[in-house]
Design an enzyme around this catalytic site. Structure first.
Site, PDB file in Angstrom:
ATOM      1  N   ASP A 180       0.779  -1.216   0.056  1.00 54.83           N
ATOM      2  CA  ASP A 180       0.036   0.043  -0.041  1.00 54.83           C
ATOM      3  C   ASP A 180       0.877   1.170  -0.047  1.00 54.83           C
ATOM      4  O   ASP A 180       2.115   1.258   0.057  1.00 54.83           O
ATOM      5  CB  ASP A 180      -0.934  -0.051   1.292  1.00 54.83           C
ATOM      6  CG  ASP A 180      -2.204   0.588   0.908  1.00 54.83           C
ATOM      7  OD1 ASP A 180      -3.311   0.529   1.528  1.00 54.83           O
ATOM      8  OD2 ASP A 180      -2.113   1.785   0.198  1.00 54.83           O
TER       9      ASP A 180
HETATM   10  C1  GLC Z   1      -4.039   4.312  -0.409  1.00 56.98           C
HETATM   11  C2  GLC Z   1      -5.123   3.250   0.193  1.00 56.98           C
HETATM   12  C3  GLC Z   1      -5.396   1.881  -1.060  1.00 56.98           C
HETATM   13  C4  GLC Z   1      -4.895   2.634  -2.401  1.00 56.98           C
HETATM   14  C5  GLC Z   1      -3.516   3.075  -2.463  1.00 56.98           C
HETATM   15  C6  GLC Z   1      -3.385   3.875  -3.739  1.00 56.98           C
HETATM   16  O1  GLC Z   1      -3.694   4.648   0.893  1.00 56.98           O
HETATM   17  O2  GLC Z   1      -5.036   2.595   1.061  1.00 56.98           O
HETATM   18  O3  GLC Z   1      -6.534   1.518  -0.752  1.00 56.98           O
HETATM   19  O4  GLC Z   1      -5.239   1.834  -3.607  1.00 56.98           O
HETATM   20  O5  GLC Z   1      -3.444   3.906  -1.364  1.00 56.98           O
HETATM   21  O6  GLC Z   1      -4.129   5.054  -3.908  1.00 56.98           O
END
Ligand code: GLC
Length: 741
Positions: free
Chosen positions: A293
């Site tokens: 993430d």
């Molecule tokens: C965010 C979220 C995730 C998302 C990623 C990219 O913090 O936790 O769900 O896909 O970053 O934006």
């Protein structure tokens, strides 16, 4: 057996394993061979480059959120040619996407994965996932996902970070908006359907994209419902509640998996080899790639489980994290870590293999660029708007309808109240396209007008501000019926939006009481990205509709249901609590040694049973609940074990005066097990459409094997007594008994 032979045996096993997987388009043993061929020619730096998903914003001038119209920096393109990045994040538009891929193929010869969050909106904005889940409609989920896939390509993406498969039991958690609700089976069915829609039968056809099952795993169990917070739970609960949707996603062939931000029993998911290697790869057979993430690898230092970014990189990749999103711990440290032996070349090679495998499965080496003509021809904006309208119709849930207030009487004069009722912006949701100009948008006011309703709009109040009671009285005096928008703004749910209270904000109840004092019927339409606690509103309003965040065509969808052009189809996939204090509240809680006893002396529950002394223990509205415009009766409920299935059947009768569809649900309880089991668990459902007065026997087959559970890491299906309910929601139905020998 020598290492080399062993190595090829492993590759062969891998190939056989993937040959059977539903990847479509490309033969998997060709893929494995291609992966090895590409891997063998990469330098150490180029291998490390594949493990980085860099942030696009610094690569364009001037930096902006949407990179579709921006000029790419030469320094960025030089980095792409050199193979410094395996992926970039963001929506680049087709032209920039193709320029990036051309640079990649001219240089290192490896195309990029280009990913972003098209969760419920690439161009057309559909209802948020929690709303879409309430349709209980696998075909709809798949159609929405497939439509989003093609529109994502027009946004310059070949990968989306969806479906979110976090079973969410706590309404305080803002991200409950992004998933399927509180039930593992329903969440898994929705996730698998979306993966089928996004990836298609043939992911190489240039019209489909890679999906991403996230956030692996049990993110919805964060302490206090607070985002990113720690999770402590037993291995049995992990396996019985939170893993099943991910297993269904892996079985559906999901290309990528995103581990969650939080720590699981003290070990962050981003460096948790038990989760990433033992369970995801060995037990579930996942053959795609893992993507961290946002900066989650770097955050291991803040978790206090990594000494510095180099240590974070080593721990994450050794645990099975293939690609790092945005932060550059891998890019900056892996070369040294490999030379020092803290990360083996095999570990790095395996991560790169997983990444290259996804790129081959997507057919990117054969067609790195998006064929804009082909994709544009496949995207029908009008059809997508019609789909978004259908999705809105099927996502909203009718919770109350006293004296048949709904559907609206033809010709009725309607007073429409509340700021959200006329707000395009508030039809969107936590992961919407933020550019309203990109698509048509329909407010509830637009929808009522388009449906020919004689409606006069007066704002009179905002969800968080003052109430103009005089304006309400004036508006209501002229009307036969009042429709008013309540709830919360979509910005109050989604990521980083956990709330310590989920009651209606502002002075909304004053607006409710003012309308009621005028003596006109009140239809309350509740908007928001989470279940909210609104017992007073539910008591005073004559009709209550849960509209969630219904998407860009949501206004039309809601109006269609209010006038009866579409029947109320939706059924809750979460429980609606009475107060914040009862959270987490979910229908499938285990029983206790002192189950709540409700009696005449105490509607809250008898003392010394598992209740609160100040609020009823039941949900305001339970999981599975939703009304239609007709009524149904059940009789002849039966459960019959036939070999490896249990056949549940009941005679369902439409006892009302309108044609309608009923969502027949099957719940089961295992009466005696090694661990306490849920009071009820959803095991199957089927929708049936009946004419007034019509009776039909509805049959739902449930595999005996699905009645088992994990205990100490083993899945067991035990002989014994079971209770079942064939019912219209998780709180009703006649109990029937059956046994497994
Ligand atoms: C965010 C979220 C995730 C998302 C990623 C990219 O913090 O936790 O769900 O896909 O970053 O934006």
């Amino acid at each position: 057996m020598t290492n080399k032979v062993l190595y090829f045996v492993c590759v062969a096993v891998l190939a056989v394993q993937f040959a059977s997987a539903a990847f479509g388009g490309v033969r998997q043993d060709d893929v494995e061979q291609s992966v090895e061929t590409v891997l063998s020619r990469l330098t150490l730096e180029q291998k490390i480059g594949q493990t980085w998903q860099c942030l696009g914003r610094e690569m364009v001038e001037p930096a902006s959120g949407d990179m579709s119209g921006e000029k790419l920096k030469e320094s960025f393109l030089a980095g792409v040619r050199a193979g410094r990045y395996g992926s970039v994040i963001g929506k680049w538009g087709v032209e920039n996407y193709n320029a990036i891929q051309r640079a990649a193929m001219e240089g290192v010869g490896i195309p990029l994965l280009i990913g972003s969050d098209m969760i419920h909106s690439a161009v057309t904005t559909y209802p948020i996932p929690l709303a879409l889940a309430c349709s209980w409609d696998e075909s709809l989920w798949e159609r929405v996902a497939e439509a989003m896939a093609a529109e994502s390509l027009l946004q310059g993406c070949n990968w989306t970070f969806t479906p979110m498969l976090d079973v969410a039991l706590d309404a305080r958690w803002g991200r409950i908006a992004e998933g399927g609700g509180c039930d593992p089976l329903l969440t898994g069915l929705m996730g698998a359907a979306m993966i089928r829609g996004l990836q298609g039968e043939d992911m190489t056809d240039g019209l489909h994209i890679a999906a991403c099952a996230k956030h692996y795993v049990c993110y919805g169990a964060s302490l206090g419902g607070r985002d990113y917070n720690a999770v402590e739970l037993s291995d049995d609960t992990l396996r019985n509640t939170y893993l099943p949707p991910f297993k269904m996603a892996v079985d559906a062939g999901v290309a990528t998996v995103m581990p969650a931000f939080h720590s699981y029993n003290g070990v962050p998911c981003s460096m948790n080899a038990y989760l990433l290697r033992d369970i995801l790869r060995r037990e579930m057979g996942f053959g795609g790639m893992t993507i961290s993430d946002w900066e989650a690898v770097k955050e291991l230092v803040k978790h206090g489980t990594a000494a510095d970014e180099a240590d974070a990189a080593a721990q994450a990749i050794n645990a099975g994290m293939d690609m790092e999103m945005v932060s550059s711990c891998y890019a900056k440290n892996l070369a040294t870590l490999v030379k020092e032996g803290r990360v083996s070349m095999k570990t790095l090679d395996d991560a790169v293999r997983n990444i290259l495998r996804v790129k081959f499965r997507l057919g990117l080496f054969d067609h790195p660029e998006i064929d804009k003509t082909k994709v544009t021809a496949a995207v029908d904006p009008a059809a997508n708007r019609a789909l978004a309208r259908e999705a809105a119709q099927k996502s909203i849930v009718l919770l109350k309808n006293e004296a048949d207030t709904l559907p609206l009487t033809s010709g009725a004069k309607v007073a429409l109240l509340g700021d959200v009722a006329a707000s395009e912006w508030q039809m969107l949701g936590c992961w919407s396209t933020k550019d309203l100009s990109k698509f048509e948008n329909a407010t509830l006011l637009d929808g009522l007008k388009a449906d020919g309703v004689d409606v006069v709009y007066t704002e009179a109040y905002t969800l968080t501000g003052r109430v103009d009671t005089v304006a309400i009285e004036r508006a209501v005096a002229e009307a036969d019926v009042v429709i008013a928008a309540f709830g919360d703004y979509w910005e109050k749910s989604g990521e980083g939006a956990s709330s310590s209270k989920i009651e209606l904000p502002g002075e909304q109840l004053e607006a409710v009481r003012t309308v009621k004092a005028c003596g006109k019927p009140l239809v309350a339409v509740v908007f928001g990205g989470r279940p909210m606690a609104f017992p007073v509103l539910a008591e005073l309003a004559d009709a209550v509709v849960m509209a969630w965040n219904p998407g860009g065509c949501g206004g039309w969808g809601i109006a269609d249901v209010l006038i009866g052009a579409a029947e109320p189809w939706g059924r809750l996939t979460v429980d609606i609590p009475r107060t914040t204090g009862v959270c987490p509240l979910f229908y499938s809680q285990t029983t206790t040694g002192r189950p709540v006893v409700i009696d005449k002396s105490n509607p809250f529950g008898r003392r010394f049973t598992s209740c609160y002394n100040d609020v009823e223990p039941s949900a305001l509205y339970p999981f599975g609940f939703g009304l239609g415009y007709t009524t149904f009766a059940y009789s002849g409920e039966r459960a019959e074990v036939c070999g490896d299935v249990v056949v549940f059947s009941a005679d369902v009768t439409n006892t009302g005066s309108r044609k309608g569809s009923e969502l027949v649900q099957v719940y089961v309880r295992d009466e005696v097990a090694k661990i306490a089991r849920p009071r009820r668990e959803l095991k199957g459902f089927k929708r049936v459409e009946l004419e007034p007065g019509e009776t039909r026997q509805v049959e739902i087959k449930v595999p005996v094997n699905s009645l088992g559970y994990f205990v100490q890491g083993r899945y067991v299906v035990e002989p014994g007594r079971f209770t079942a309910w064939i019912a219209s929601d998780s709180d009703h139905g006649r109990a029937i008994r059956f046994s497994i020998k």
